[in-house]
Design an enzyme around this catalytic site. Structure first.
Site, PDB file in Angstrom:
ATOM      1  N   HIS A 208       0.424  -0.907  -0.178  1.00 31.87           N
ATOM      2  CA  HIS A 208      -0.050   0.755  -0.006  1.00 31.87           C
ATOM      3  C   HIS A 208       0.984   0.402   0.150  1.00 31.87           C
ATOM      4  O   HIS A 208       0.348   2.421  -0.422  1.00 31.87           O
ATOM      5  CB  HIS A 208      -1.156   0.158   1.142  1.00 31.87           C
ATOM      6  CG  HIS A 208      -1.904   0.274   1.248  1.00 31.87           C
ATOM      7  ND1 HIS A 208      -2.584   1.713  -0.220  1.00 31.87           N
ATOM      8  CD2 HIS A 208      -3.791   0.574   1.711  1.00 31.87           C
ATOM      9  CE1 HIS A 208      -3.829   2.478   0.175  1.00 31.87           C
ATOM     10  NE2 HIS A 208      -4.585   1.624   1.099  1.00 31.87           N
TER      11      HIS A 208
ATOM     12  N   ASP B 184      -2.513   2.323  -4.451  1.00 31.16           N
ATOM     13  CA  ASP B 184      -3.950   2.811  -4.192  1.00 31.16           C
ATOM     14  C   ASP B 184      -4.416   1.834  -3.395  1.00 31.16           C
ATOM     15  O   ASP B 184      -4.502   1.224  -4.771  1.00 31.16           O
ATOM     16  CB  ASP B 184      -3.812   4.395  -4.426  1.00 31.16           C
ATOM     17  CG  ASP B 184      -2.651   5.498  -4.025  1.00 31.16           C
ATOM     18  OD1 ASP B 184      -2.284   4.798  -2.384  1.00 31.16           O
ATOM     19  OD2 ASP B 184      -2.816   6.126  -4.564  1.00 31.16           O
TER      20      ASP B 184
END
Length: 409
Positions: free
Chosen positions: A372, A376
């Site tokens: 992450h 995204d």
């Protein structure tokens, strides 16, 4: 002449190897280029060939960690090759030692051990209450009262049983992890600790792929000598999605992001030494036949322990197929320094809704684990949806509208 054989370097970053197995014994005559040992590096298992012919003297034991460049054996190149039909030297008879008459000494009889007297009468009311609170059966207690009666003190001092041996085997075995397995463990822990790993899930209706395989697998096998499996469809779907969402085909290097314009797909396969992840180079350029041929080649090399370090490094994305072992759903761990991994699972007939009707369809759950820090939610979900839509409509998205041409039939 005595030749010192040293450990060659399997790769730039590898400083030591482990002697997994000696394929010869100390004092054997070996031929040049004969495999004399299997050595584990932190990436693969490699064979060590003899550099010359002669009598070998081993300088390391199995399981030893040996630095690259260290001497592992000596080869006496001046030794003559032993003749296969040379008469064996007869063993000289060993003089039999004179027999010594042993006198049997009768051991003194041990004094009888007094047997424990278990409760033969009901416990006293106070003792019964205490045993009930402790969940202890009176029959498990040795009574010290008259006639074996359980007293209050017996109940107070009684300790609940933690389990009764069943008489089954309770052995254990301790063995050293191979260097490859230790490195895999280290990398997995590193991936969990050093990445912001998150997993997103989806499901794929495999009906279209099942129909295509049923229609063309025999012709594909006859034409190319290869099976038409799921991996070619998934590889093509992944390379398409990577080109649509290039952030998933990226990785972090310090304070920088590296994005690749090629798709080197790592494929997790099971080998004799554990999980290995060889790489399909430029998978985006491969046809269905090319993918199936490359996966077969890499799987055979992994099974035979012939995978090289170069074949296992440099991937940009990984596909792991836990479904072959029956896995319904899992959260695959990122293969660092990559930023994403797709987990495939088993196909099960499930009730799904199509055009407002409940029907039965072959469904596979898929999982995308991603870093992450660099990917995204929009990119991760979009990537997985792109994989799903390609698999559910492969003729349009993966085959250019012509299945026979795409399969080179």
């Amino acid at each position: 002449m005595i030749l010192e054989m040293k450990v060659p370097s399997p790769g730039e970053s590898i400083k030591e190897v482990e002697i997994a197995t000696w394929l010869v014994k100390d004092g054997d005559y070996v031929e040049k280029d004969q495999a004399i040992a299997e050595v584990d590096s932190d990436k693969a298992t490699l064979e060590l060939p003899a550099e010359a012919s002669g009598i070998i003297t081993l300088k390391a034991e199995e399981g030893d960690a040996v630095a690259v460049g260290a001497v592992v054996c000596l080869i006496d190149t001046s030794a003559a090759k032993p003749s296969g039909d040379a008469p064996k030297a007869e063993a000289k008879p060993v003089a039999e030692a004179p027999k010594v008459e042993e006198k049997k000494v009768e051991a003194p009889k041990a004094a009888p051990t007094p047997e424990k007297t278990y409760a033969t009468q009901a416990p006293s009311p106070a003792a019964r209450k205490i045993l009930y609170e402790k969940n202890i059966q009176p029959s498990d207690i040795v009574g010290t009262g008259k006639g074996g009666r359980i007293t209050k003190d017996d109940a107070v001092n009684a300790v609940p049983s933690m389990g009764t041996p069943t008489g089954g085997n309770r052995g254990s075995e301790r063995s050293k992890l191979s260097m490859l397995r230790r490195k895999v463990a280290e990398r997995l822990v590193s991936a969990k600790n050093e990445t912001a790993m998150l997993t997103t899930f989806n499901e794929v209706d495999m009906t279209a792929i099942y129909d295509l395989r049923a229609e063309y697998k025999d012709a594909f096998k006859e034409k190319h000598g290869l099976g038409l499996g799921f991996m070619s469809f998934f590889t093509k779907a992944v390379t398409r999605a990577l080109q649509l969402y290039p952030d998933v085909n990226s990785m972090i290097d310090g304070q920088e992001k590296i994005t690749y314009d090629f798709c080197d797909i790592s494929v997790a396969v099971s080998g004799p030494k554990g999980l290995m992840v060889p790489v399909m180079r430029n998978a985006e350029t491969l046809s269905f036949r090319g993918v199936e041929a490359e996966i077969k080649r890499l799987a055979i090399r992994a099974r035979d322990g012939q995978i090289t370090v170069d074949e296992m490094t440099g991937g940009t994305f990984t596909i792991s197929n836990g479904g072959v072992f029956g896995s319904m759903l899992s959260t695959p761990i990122i293969n660092p320094p990559q930023s994403g991994i797709l987990g495939m699972h088993n196909v099960v007939e499930r009730a799904v809704v199509k055009n407002g009707q409940i029907v039965i369809a072959p469904v596979m759950f898929v999982a995308l684990s991603y870093d992450h820090r660099i990917i995204d939610g929009r990119e991760s979900v979009g990537f997985l949806v792109a994989v799903k839509e390609a698999l559910e409509n492969p003729v349009e998205h993966l085959m250019g509208g012509n299945a026979k041409k795409a399969l080179e039939l």
